[in-house]
Design an enzyme around this catalytic site. Structure first.
Site, PDB file in Angstrom:
ATOM      1  N   HIS A   1       0.827  -1.209   0.000  1.00  0.00           N
ATOM      2  CA  HIS A   1       0.000   0.000   0.000  1.00  0.00           C
ATOM      3  C   HIS A   1       0.856   1.252   0.000  1.00  0.00           C
ATOM      4  O   HIS A   1       2.083   1.203   0.175  1.00  0.00           O
ATOM      5  CB  HIS A   1      -0.931  -0.011   1.212  1.00  0.00           C
TER       6      HIS A   1
ATOM      7  N   CYS B   1       2.198  -3.135   6.741  1.00  0.00           N
ATOM      8  CA  CYS B   1       2.761  -4.238   5.969  1.00  0.00           C
ATOM      9  C   CYS B   1       3.889  -3.728   5.083  1.00  0.00           C
ATOM     10  O   CYS B   1       4.935  -3.363   5.577  1.00  0.00           O
ATOM     11  CB  CYS B   1       1.659  -4.906   5.155  1.00  0.00           C
TER      12      CYS B   1
END
Length: 227
Positions: free
Chosen positions: A162, A178
């Site tokens: 992301h 993440c």
């Protein structure tokens, strides 16, 4: 015959490219900074040059269109063909750093909604930070401009690639999240990688399956002339 001015201009571009071709340091040679996502000491710092998007000479046994994530050295590679890849700098959160494996992009979202896990909300609450149960997409959202959700066997793994509204965090280990990229980079990757794309995540000391790769540095001619 090419004009002297044109030749000098090309020579200057080549020298400029060579100046950025210092060998990529392995994680063992780097200082692995672990910081809070909002630590004042890293906020608004410049992203190091080696983590800027680059066309690189890259050898691998993976097919074009594969994404290789090297969490140890903070790079993500999009394989383009024989000896060719685009290299992006990444930041790696707690959830991303301790994991490796082969997955695929199961779905994609532009300006995604963020739903922080209950465990994260509890952890941050202990630090005096109250996270929302759900945060709509937008410039203030921690997931940034784009998200690619990683699936295995048709099921969401909870891991994501992301964007971020904290570009200074690229190249660092973070306390949450993440695999994060600068928004301009995640938009670039998002446009190239369709749902179903294979993603190989390689953690510290781990090379799952028979994946092999070698980053041989900046591709000077593609950097200068494109293609």
């Amino acid at each position: 015959m090419k004009s002297p001015k044109l030749l000098l201009a090309v020579a200057g571009m080549i020298f400029a490219a060579i100046a950025t071709m210092a060998p990529v340091e392995t994680a063992s040679a780097q200082s692995q900074t672990t910081a809070s996502d909002v630590a004042p000491k890293v906020r608004n710092k410049e992203v190091p040059a080696k983590f800027q998007r680059r066309s690189v000479r890259f050898t691998t046994n993976e097919a074009p269109g594969t994404i290789i994530v090297d969490t140890n050295n903070k790079f993500l590679y999009y394989v383009e063909g024989k000896n060719r890849a685009t290299r992006y700098g990444i930041g790696v959160g707690r959830e991303g750093f301790g994991w490796s494996g082969e997955v695929s992009i199961g779905r994609k979202a532009e300006w995604p909604t963020w739903t922080p896990p209950a465990e994260m909300r509890a952890r941050e609450a202990r630090r005096g930070i109250k996270l929302p149960a759900v945060q709509p997409g937008g410039p203030d959202n921690p997931l940034g401009a784009r998200a690619m959700y990683l699936y295995k066997g048709g099921r969401d793994t909870i891991f994501r690639i992301h964007g971020t509204n904290q570009p200074w965090s690229i190249g660092l280990n973070l306390s949450s999240g993440c695999i994060r990229m600068m928004n301009k980079d995640v938009e670039h990757l998002y446009a190239r990688a369709p749902v179903g794309s294979k993603v190989v995540v390689i953690g510290p000391g781990s090379k799952p399956g028979d994946v092999a790769f070698k980053d041989r540095g900046i591709d000077i001619f593609r950097t200068i002339f494109g293609g």
